[in-house]
Design a protein around this motif. Structure first.
Motif, mmCIF file in Angstrom:
data_model
loop_
_atom_site.group_PDB
_atom_site.id
_atom_site.type_symbol
_atom_site.label_atom_id
_atom_site.label_comp_id
_atom_site.label_asym_id
_atom_site.label_seq_id
_atom_site.Cartn_x
_atom_site.Cartn_y
_atom_site.Cartn_z
ATOM 1 N N ALA A 40 0.813 -1.219 0.000
ATOM 2 C CA ALA A 40 0.000 0.000 0.000
ATOM 3 C C ALA A 40 0.845 1.267 0.000
ATOM 4 O O ALA A 40 0.362 2.331 -0.398
ATOM 5 C CB ALA A 40 -0.934 0.008 1.209
ATOM 6 N N PHE A 41 2.103 1.176 0.392
ATOM 7 C CA PHE A 41 2.959 2.356 0.479
ATOM 8 C C PHE A 41 4.143 2.286 -0.488
ATOM 9 O O PHE A 41 5.103 3.027 -0.361
ATOM 10 C CB PHE A 41 3.430 2.556 1.927
ATOM 11 C CG PHE A 41 2.283 2.835 2.843
ATOM 12 C CD1 PHE A 41 1.805 4.125 3.008
ATOM 13 C CD2 PHE A 41 1.625 1.802 3.497
ATOM 14 C CE1 PHE A 41 0.713 4.387 3.817
ATOM 15 C CE2 PHE A 41 0.531 2.051 4.311
ATOM 16 C CZ PHE A 41 0.073 3.351 4.470
ATOM 17 N N GLN A 78 -4.585 1.413 0.666
ATOM 18 C CA GLN A 78 -4.395 2.235 1.856
ATOM 19 C C GLN A 78 -5.686 2.372 2.661
ATOM 20 O O GLN A 78 -5.667 2.363 3.889
ATOM 21 C CB GLN A 78 -3.857 3.610 1.456
ATOM 22 C CG GLN A 78 -2.424 3.549 0.981
ATOM 23 C CD GLN A 78 -1.895 4.887 0.479
ATOM 24 O OE1 GLN A 78 -2.626 5.870 0.414
ATOM 25 N NE2 GLN A 78 -0.627 4.929 0.102
ATOM 26 N N LYS A 82 -6.200 1.012 6.564
ATOM 27 C CA LYS A 82 -6.158 2.173 7.458
ATOM 28 C C LYS A 82 -6.595 1.855 8.882
ATOM 29 O O LYS A 82 -5.982 2.272 9.847
ATOM 30 C CB LYS A 82 -7.041 3.292 6.885
ATOM 31 C CG LYS A 82 -6.822 4.622 7.543
ATOM 32 C CD LYS A 82 -7.716 5.679 6.925
ATOM 33 C CE LYS A 82 -7.180 6.181 5.625
ATOM 34 N NZ LYS A 82 -8.015 7.261 5.061
ATOM 35 N N ASN A 239 -3.574 10.529 6.291
ATOM 36 C CA ASN A 239 -2.818 9.381 5.780
ATOM 37 C C ASN A 239 -1.446 9.310 6.423
ATOM 38 O O ASN A 239 -0.729 10.312 6.505
ATOM 39 C CB ASN A 239 -2.670 9.474 4.258
ATOM 40 C CG ASN A 239 -4.001 9.306 3.555
ATOM 41 O OD1 ASN A 239 -4.953 8.783 4.131
ATOM 42 N ND2 ASN A 239 -4.098 9.771 2.328
#
Length: 289
Positions: A40-41, A78, A82, A239
């Motif tokens: 996701a990153f 993301q 979360k 975020n």
């Protein structure tokens, strides 16, 4: 793509499409299914490098899932993680930083993006409505627990200087429900809740709503738990660049609320601060050189 149900079903979507993917795309899929918190990153280039395929293969993988580009797939990943990542998982995500200065750049850039995103997403009429509610409420309760406590403290401190009817609800000597016990239909409750969402904040707002109070939420999504209870919602991006959620954008929105209320009460606060300056000077509250 992009609805909440689609985000929640992203893993199922990948599993369902798996048999139709190319060999390279299957390698990406297998990596994401196991390491979606890390993926996701990652940029498309970084993800490709990690699994041993080209950046264009990563982009085609996103297209095969129904996304117009990789950034939309990344955003869904993301959103998916979360509220689900543990602190340990978040720390694991942070191990790729190469130096202290790289961390500084990464965090500051992420905070800039959070503020830009907040400016794009926040509803101007909702913001104005919240200002009107702040000025007309009999009593204002601010609920900010856990990491959101910093924003709650800041907002309540400055609003109390202007309005003098603000109650901060936070953990202390008395239970949080005792602090909001007398809330009623002429009152306003501002709830601040960011991932990972505090269950107690939701319960406090639910109680206040049952008592007939107006509810405003400062949160990151219209789909967050407290937003579903709210009469007005101010969307603020939070975020994370690492294991710490960003509070920069929500704090900036809190600051804007304070300034906007102050501008409406300009004459009163000018007199008030003149008096306050005299007290500060007499009792040497601040250093004066």
């Amino acid at each position: 793509m992009g609805s909440e149900s689609e985000k929640k079903d992203l893993i199922s979507l990948i599993q369902g499409k798996f048999s139709k993917l190319s060999k390279g795309q299957k390698i990406i899929a297998q990596f994401i299914l196991v390491n979606y918190d890390k993926a996701a990153f990652m940029t498309a280039a970084k993800l490709g490098e990690t699994v041993g395929v080209s950046e264009s293969t990563v982009v085609r993988f996103a297209n095969a899932l129904g996304y117009s580009g990789y950034p939309l797939l990344q955003k869904s990943l993301q959103e998916l993680i979360k509220t689900k990542l543990t602190t340990v998982q978040r720390v694991e995500m942070s191990k790729e930083y190469s130096s202290d200065f790289a961390i500084l750049k990464k965090v500051l850039k992420a905070d800039i993006e959070n503020i830009k995103g907040t400016l794009d997403e926040i509803n101007p009429s909702s913001f104005e409505s919240v200002i009107n509610q702040l000025l007309s409420a009999k009593k204002i309760y601010i609920v900010g627990l856990r990491s959101s406590a910093a924003i709650g403290e800041y907002l309540s401190f400055y609003l109390n200087l202007i309005l003098d009817n603000v109650v901060l609800v936070n953990y202390g000597i008395s239970d949080v429900f005792e602090q909001i016990l007398k809330v009623g239909k002429d009152d306003l409750v501002i709830g601040i809740s960011l991932p990972r969402y505090s269950k107690r904040t939701f319960e406090l707002l639910q109680y206040a709503k049952e008592q007939g109070a107006e509810i405003v939420s400062i949160t990151d999504s219209h789909l967050s738990p407290i937003a579903t209870l709210s009469d007005e919602t101010l969307i603020t991006r939070s975020n994370m660049a690492s294991f710490v959620d960003s509070l920069v954008a929500p704090l900036s929105v809190a600051n804007a609320l304070i300034v906007a209320v102050g501008m409406r009460k300009k004459e009163e606060i000018t007199r008030y601060f003149d008096k306050l300056e005299e007290i500060w000077k007499e009792y040497k509250i601040y250093d004066e050189k």
